[in-house]
Design a protein around this motif. Structure first.
Motif, short mmCIF file in Angstrom:
data_model
loop_
_atom_site.label_atom_id
_atom_site.label_comp_id
_atom_site.label_asym_id
_atom_site.label_seq_id
_atom_site.Cartn_x
_atom_site.Cartn_y
_atom_site.Cartn_z
N ASN A 125 0.85 -1.19 0.00
CA ASN A 125 0.00 0.00 0.00
C ASN A 125 0.88 1.24 0.00
O ASN A 125 1.38 1.66 1.04
N GLN A 126 1.10 1.79 -1.16
CA GLN A 126 1.94 2.98 -1.26
C GLN A 126 1.09 4.23 -1.12
O GLN A 126 0.01 4.34 -1.70
N ARG A 127 1.63 5.17 -0.36
CA ARG A 127 0.93 6.45 -0.17
C ARG A 127 1.02 7.26 -1.45
O ARG A 127 1.99 7.20 -2.18
N LYS A 128 0.00 8.07 -1.66
CA LYS A 128 -0.03 8.93 -2.83
C LYS A 128 -0.46 10.33 -2.41
O LYS A 128 -1.05 10.52 -1.35
N GLY A 129 -0.13 11.28 -3.25
CA GLY A 129 -0.58 12.64 -3.03
C GLY A 129 -0.04 13.25 -1.76
O GLY A 129 1.13 13.11 -1.41
N ARG A 182 1.76 11.03 0.85
CA ARG A 182 3.15 10.72 0.52
C ARG A 182 4.06 11.89 0.87
O ARG A 182 5.15 11.71 1.44
#
Length: 121
Positions: free
Chosen positions: A2-6, A9
């Motif tokens: 689960n990679q953070r975005k926006g 992140r």
């Protein structure tokens, strides 16, 4: 994974950066010295520089030293993490990191020296 975005992140990256600066401050005397140097010289850049471009070049040369010191400290930390035993490649990596700091310091001294020479002439 689960990679953070926006924004999440960016917030996480800011936290990692803060931890990195905090670790460098705690463990690296050279980093502390160069940050103090930067804090002393940054205001001088605005007084010594005749225009915005000169001010940014003077300031940038000082900030570059701190950036390169952070990278050098990271190289040293990861090298020591792998092994504290002497190995020629580990020694080479640390020497190259040190050389990078030396080059950044030389550039800073050169930039400031040229400007101070101009002021005195």
């Amino acid at each position: 994974m689960n990679q953070r975005k926006g924004l999440a992140r960016i917030i996480a990256a800011t936290g990692y950066s803060y931890k990195g600066v905090k670790a460098a401050w705690k463990h690296e005397e050279a980093f502390r010295q160069e940050v103090v140097l930067m804090l002393l010289m940054a205001p001088l850049a605005f007084w010594v520089g005749d225009n915005f471009a000169e001010q940014m070049i003077l300031l940038g040369s000082v900030v570059l030293v701190v950036v390169v010191e952070l990278l050098n400290s990271a190289i040293e930390a990861i090298t020591d993490r792998v092994s504290t035993d002497y190995h020629k490649l580990s020694g080479r990596a640390k020497d190259m990191g040190s050389a990078a700091v030396f080059v950044a310091l030389f550039l800073m001294i050169f930039v400031w020296g040229v400007k101070i020479y101009q002021l005195l002439m």
